[in-house]
Scaffold this motif. Structure first.
Motif, PDB file in Angstrom:
ATOM      1  N   ALA A  15       0.677  -0.999   0.442  1.00 23.75           N
ATOM      2  CA  ALA A  15      -0.495  -0.008   0.531  1.00 23.75           C
ATOM      3  C   ALA A  15       1.065   1.643  -0.375  1.00 23.75           C
ATOM      4  O   ALA A  15       0.831   2.383  -0.313  1.00 23.75           O
ATOM      5  CB  ALA A  15      -1.027   0.272   1.224  1.00 23.75           C
ATOM      6  N   GLU A  38      10.186  -0.616   8.305  1.00 23.37           N
ATOM      7  CA  GLU A  38      10.638  -1.192   9.362  1.00 23.37           C
ATOM      8  C   GLU A  38      11.102  -1.956   8.602  1.00 23.37           C
ATOM      9  O   GLU A  38      12.935  -3.150   8.940  1.00 23.37           O
ATOM     10  CB  GLU A  38       9.328  -2.372  10.165  1.00 23.37           C
ATOM     11  N   GLU A  39      11.161  -3.044   7.466  1.00 17.78           N
ATOM     12  CA  GLU A  39      11.902  -3.660   6.053  1.00 17.78           C
ATOM     13  C   GLU A  39      12.829  -2.522   5.991  1.00 17.78           C
ATOM     14  O   GLU A  39      12.652  -0.917   5.677  1.00 17.78           O
ATOM     15  CB  GLU A  39      11.612  -4.034   5.189  1.00 17.78           C
ATOM     16  N   ARG A  46       4.104  -8.219  -2.299  1.00 14.47           N
ATOM     17  CA  ARG A  46       4.776  -8.986  -1.584  1.00 14.47           C
ATOM     18  C   ARG A  46       4.393 -10.644  -2.246  1.00 14.47           C
ATOM     19  O   ARG A  46       4.985 -11.290  -1.434  1.00 14.47           O
ATOM     20  CB  ARG A  46       4.093  -8.264   0.511  1.00 14.47           C
ATOM     21  N   SER A  50       6.014 -15.481  -2.603  1.00  9.08           N
ATOM     22  CA  SER A  50       5.246 -17.145  -2.642  1.00  9.08           C
ATOM     23  C   SER A  50       5.960 -17.691  -3.694  1.00  9.08           C
ATOM     24  O   SER A  50       5.500 -18.899  -3.861  1.00  9.08           O
ATOM     25  CB  SER A  50       3.919 -17.270  -1.976  1.00  9.08           C
ATOM     26  N   LYS A  51       6.078 -16.722  -4.753  1.00 11.26           N
ATOM     27  CA  LYS A  51       5.881 -17.118  -5.932  1.00 11.26           C
ATOM     28  C   LYS A  51       7.150 -17.041  -6.929  1.00 11.26           C
ATOM     29  O   LYS A  51       8.057 -18.608  -6.640  1.00 11.26           O
ATOM     30  CB  LYS A  51       4.623 -16.503  -7.127  1.00 11.26           C
ATOM     31  N   VAL A  94       8.606   1.834  13.582  1.00 13.70           N
ATOM     32  CA  VAL A  94       7.962   2.630  15.059  1.00 13.70           C
ATOM     33  C   VAL A  94       7.485   2.403  16.289  1.00 13.70           C
ATOM     34  O   VAL A  94       6.437   2.030  16.018  1.00 13.70           O
ATOM     35  CB  VAL A  94       7.248   3.407  13.852  1.00 13.70           C
ATOM     36  N   ARG A 145       5.817 -13.596   5.253  1.00 13.08           N
ATOM     37  CA  ARG A 145       5.515 -12.643   5.468  1.00 13.08           C
ATOM     38  C   ARG A 145       6.403 -11.499   4.660  1.00 13.08           C
ATOM     39  O   ARG A 145       5.958 -10.368   3.773  1.00 13.08           O
ATOM     40  CB  ARG A 145       5.121 -11.957   6.220  1.00 13.08           C
ATOM     41  N   ASP A 296      -4.175  -3.903   4.030  1.00 15.18           N
ATOM     42  CA  ASP A 296      -4.572  -5.036   4.791  1.00 15.18           C
ATOM     43  C   ASP A 296      -5.264  -4.181   6.613  1.00 15.18           C
ATOM     44  O   ASP A 296      -6.001  -5.282   7.117  1.00 15.18           O
ATOM     45  CB  ASP A 296      -3.579  -6.121   5.167  1.00 15.18           C
ATOM     46  N   HIS A 313      -5.655  -8.525   1.069  1.00 16.40           N
ATOM     47  CA  HIS A 313      -5.759  -9.050  -0.207  1.00 16.40           C
ATOM     48  C   HIS A 313      -4.351  -8.198  -1.424  1.00 16.40           C
ATOM     49  O   HIS A 313      -5.407  -7.029  -0.758  1.00 16.40           O
ATOM     50  CB  HIS A 313      -6.181  -9.477  -1.301  1.00 16.40           C
ATOM     51  N   VAL A 314      -4.051  -8.290  -2.358  1.00 17.27           N
ATOM     52  CA  VAL A 314      -3.034  -6.989  -2.718  1.00 17.27           C
ATOM     53  C   VAL A 314      -3.532  -5.581  -3.571  1.00 17.27           C
ATOM     54  O   VAL A 314      -3.865  -4.528  -3.579  1.00 17.27           O
ATOM     55  CB  VAL A 314      -1.671  -8.260  -3.373  1.00 17.27           C
TER      56      VAL A 314
END
Ligand code: FAD
Length: 480
Positions: A15, A38-39, A46, A50-51, A94, A145, A296, A313-314
Motif C-alpha cells: 500500500a 521496519e523493512e 509482497r 511465495s511465487k 515506529v 510474510r 490489510d 489481498h494485494v
C-alpha cells in the motif's frame, strides 16, 4: 527535535508503494512526504515472495519486483524516491504514535511529526506459540510474510534438496508454498484442520480439483488434524512434527502459514477499531480526521455488500492506497471508495481469480477436467461472487463486471448450464442507461435501482445467451 513532514506513510509495504506513486501524481512537493518502514528495502510486491521468489530457475529478486510493477505501473526503486524528494526511512520501527499531537516515535529515538498520517502497517504472520506450540525459533521452521522470511525459506530449502517439508496450513500461504516447494523437488505434506484446502473460499468441488492437481505433483494432504509439537535434534533443528491424530511426519523443513493479524497495536485506545482492523470511512479516513488507513490493516465500507470488511489481498491494498491519497490531496473531487473485492492466486501452471463474496449458494460451471471452470455465488436472488480458473483476460474481466452488477438470478440450474457465457453476456449488455441510485434493501444487501429493469434485461440475456454456450466452451484457452 525531530523531522517534520506534511505527509507520513507508516509502513513500507504494498500500500505504501502505491500511495507514494499516487502522491507524486497528485502533485506532492519534494520534502513533503516520508515513508517509515521496519523493512530495510523500498516497498515491493509482497505476492512475489511465495511465487517467483521461490522458483529454482531464475528466481525473482529485488529490484525487479518493487512496487508498482504488479499493476503494470512504474517500478519505484530507491532512486525513484530520491528523485521525487520522498524521504525513505527504512529499517526503522515506529514504537509509538500520538495521534493527538501528530507525532511518531521511532525505535531509534527520533520523533517525526506530520500533518496527515497514512497508516499502512499491514499484518504480521500468526506464530505457532499463539496456539500453544513451541518451536518457531528453530532454524528450519519458516514463516512467510516479508523478504527476510523469504530469504530464510530459500536458504533452508536449498539445504534440504530432495528432503521432506511439512507445510502447516491449507490457506493461501500454505498452498502457494507447497506448490513452490514441490517445484523445487522437495517432498511436501500439507497439514490442515479443515476438510479441504482453502476452506474460507473454495467449495468442496473446487478444492478437490486443486487437491488432485497437487497430488499429481507429488504433494500429500493430511486433513482434519493439527500440529501439536516438534521433535528436535541435538542442534535444535526440527526433525519431525507430531500431529493431534497421533501420527508423526519426518521434516527437514517446516513452513507455517496459519493466518495473519493486522498491525493495529500502535493505535489501540486512540482510533476506532473494527473487524480486527482500523475502522475507516469511504475516504479511508479513521476516527481521527488527520489519520487515514489502507491495505490489510484497514476495515472499510464495501458498498457492494453494504458492510464493513477488512481484506487481506494485494488488489485491495493497491486500490485503497490510491483512493486514500486522492481523498487527502483532492478532498472535494474524491468520492467514496467503491471497491469490488478481488483475490487471485497462481500455483504450478494454474491461475484463478475471484471477485465479490462467497456467500449464499454456489453454482459450479464448466468442465472440471478441462482446466477451465468456475463457480458463481448467489445470495438473496443475486449474483454476488464469481470464481474462475484458467480463464482468458476477457473472461476474467467479464466475471468481474458481472459480479459488480449483481444481476438477479432466478434459475440456478440454468445459470450452471450457461456458465461463463452468463457473465460474458451480462458484461457486454449493460442495462438501459437509467439513473442508478444505490440504496440498501431491508435485507442489508445493496441493490441497484431500478430492479425491475434489471430483471427484464437479465431475463432476455439469459435466453439469448444459451445459443452461445457451446461456442464459448469450445474456445481456445489463453492465459495472461
Ligand atoms: P504489507 O505489504 O504487509 O506492508 C506493511 C508494512 O508495514 C511492512 O513493510 C511492515 O514492515 C511495516 N510495518 C508494520 N508495522 C510497522 C511499524 N511499527 N513501524 C514501521 N513499519 C511497520 N494477495 C493476493 O491478493 N494475491 C496473492 O497471490 C498474494 N500473495 C501473497 C503472498 C505472500 C507471501 C504474502 C505475505 C501475501 C500475499 N498476498 C496476496 C497478500 C498481499 O501481499 C497483502 O494483502 C498486501 O501486502 C497488503 O499490503 P499492506 O501495504 O497493507 O501491508
Amino acid at each position: 527535535m525531530g523531522r517534520a513532514f506534511v505527509y507520513v506513510i507508516l509502513g513500507g509495504g504494498v500500500a505504501a508503494g502505491y500511495a507514494a506513486l499516487e502522491f507524486t501524481r497528485k502533485g506532492v512537493s519534494p520534502g513533503e512526504l516520508c515513508i517509515i518502514s521496519e523493512e530495510p528495502v523500498a516497498p515491493y510486491e509482497r505476492p512475489a515472495l511465495s511465487k517467483g521468489f521461490l522458483l529454482p530457475e531464475s528466481p525473482a529478486r529485488l529490484p525487479s519486483f518493487h512496487t508498482c510493477v504488479g499493476a503494470n505501473e512504474e517500478r519505484l526503486t530507491p532512486k525513484w524516491y530520491k528523485e521525487h524528494g520522498i524521504e525513505l526511512v527504512l529499517g526503522t520501527r515506529v514504537k509509538s504514535v500520538d495521534v493527538r499531537r501528530k507525532k511518531l516515535l521511532t525505535a531509534t529515538g527520533e520523533t517525526i511529526s506530520y500533518k496527515i498520517l497514512l497508516i499502512a502497517t499491514g499484518a504480521r504472520a500468526l506464530k505457532l506459540e499463539e496456539f500453544g506450540v513451541d518451536g518457531s525459533e528453530a532454524e528450519n521452521v519458516c514463516y512467510l510474510r516479508d523478504l527476510a522470511d523469504a530469504n530464510g525459506l530459500v536458504n533452508v530449502m536449498q539445504s534440504c534438496s530432495s528432503g521432506n517439508a511439512v507445510v502447516i496450513g491449507g490457506g493461501y500461504i500454505g498452498m502457494e508454498c507447497a506448490a513452490s516447494l514441490a517445484i523445487n523437488k522437495i517432498n511436501v505434506t500439507l497439514v490442515f484442520p479443515e476438510v479441504h484446502c482453502m476452506a474460507r473460499l473454495f467449495t468442496p468441488k473446487i478444492a478437490s480439483y486443486y487437491e488432485e492437481y497437487y497430488q499429481s505433483k507429488g504433494v500429500k494432504f493430511v486433513k482434519g488434524t493439527v500440529l501439536t509439537s516438534f521433535e528436535f535434534d541435538s542442534s535444535g533443528k526440527v526433525m519431525a512434527v507430531n500431529l493431534r491424530d497421533g501420527s508423526q511426519l519426518p521434516a527437514d523443513l517446516v513452513v507455517v502459514g496459519i493466518g495473519i493479524r493486522p498491525n493495529t497495536s500502535l493505535f489501540e485506545g486512540q482510533l476506532t477499531l473494527e473487524k480486527g482492523g482500523i475502522k475507516v470511512n469511504g475516504k479511508m479516513q479513521t476516527s481521527n480526521d488527520s489519520v487515514y488507513a489502507v491495505g490489510d490493516v484497514a476495515a472499510f465500507p464495501v458498498k457492494l455488500f453494504g458492510e464493513t470488511r477488512r481484506l487481506e489481498h494485494v488488489d485491495s491494498a493497491r486500490k485503497s492506497a490510491k483512493h486514500a491519497v486522492a481523498a487527502i490531496m483532492e478532498p472535494k473531487k474524491s468520492g467514496e471508495f467503491d471497491y469490488l473485492p478481488f483475490f487471485y492466486s497462481r500455483v504450478f501452471g494454474l491461475s484463478w481469480q475471484f471477485y465479490g463474496d462467497n456467500v449464499g449458494e454456489a453454482v459450479h460451471f464448466g468442465d472440471y477436467s478441462s482446466g477451465t471452470f468456475g463457480a458463481y455465488w448467489i445470495s438473496k436472488g443475486h449474483l454476488v461472487g464469481s470464481f474462475l480458473e484458467g480463464g482468458t483476460k476477457e473472461e476474467y474481466e467479464a466475471i468481474a463486471k458481472a459480479t459488480s452488477l449483481k444481476p438477479p438470478v432466478e434459475d440456478l440450474a440454468e445459470l450452471g448450464q450457461q456458465g461463463l457465457n452468463f457473465a460474458l453476456t451480462i458484461s457486454k449488455k449493460p442495462p438501459p442507461a437509467l439513473p442508478i441510485e444505490v440504496s440498501r434493501s431491508t435485507s442489508g444487501l445493496v441493490l441497484e435501482k431500478p430492479v425491475y429493469a434489471w430483471h427484464a434485461a437479465a431475463g432476455l440475456v439469459l435466453t439469448a445467451s444459451i445459443a452461445g454456450f457451446a461456442y464459448w466452451y469450445g474456445r481456445r484457452r489463453r492465459r495472461w
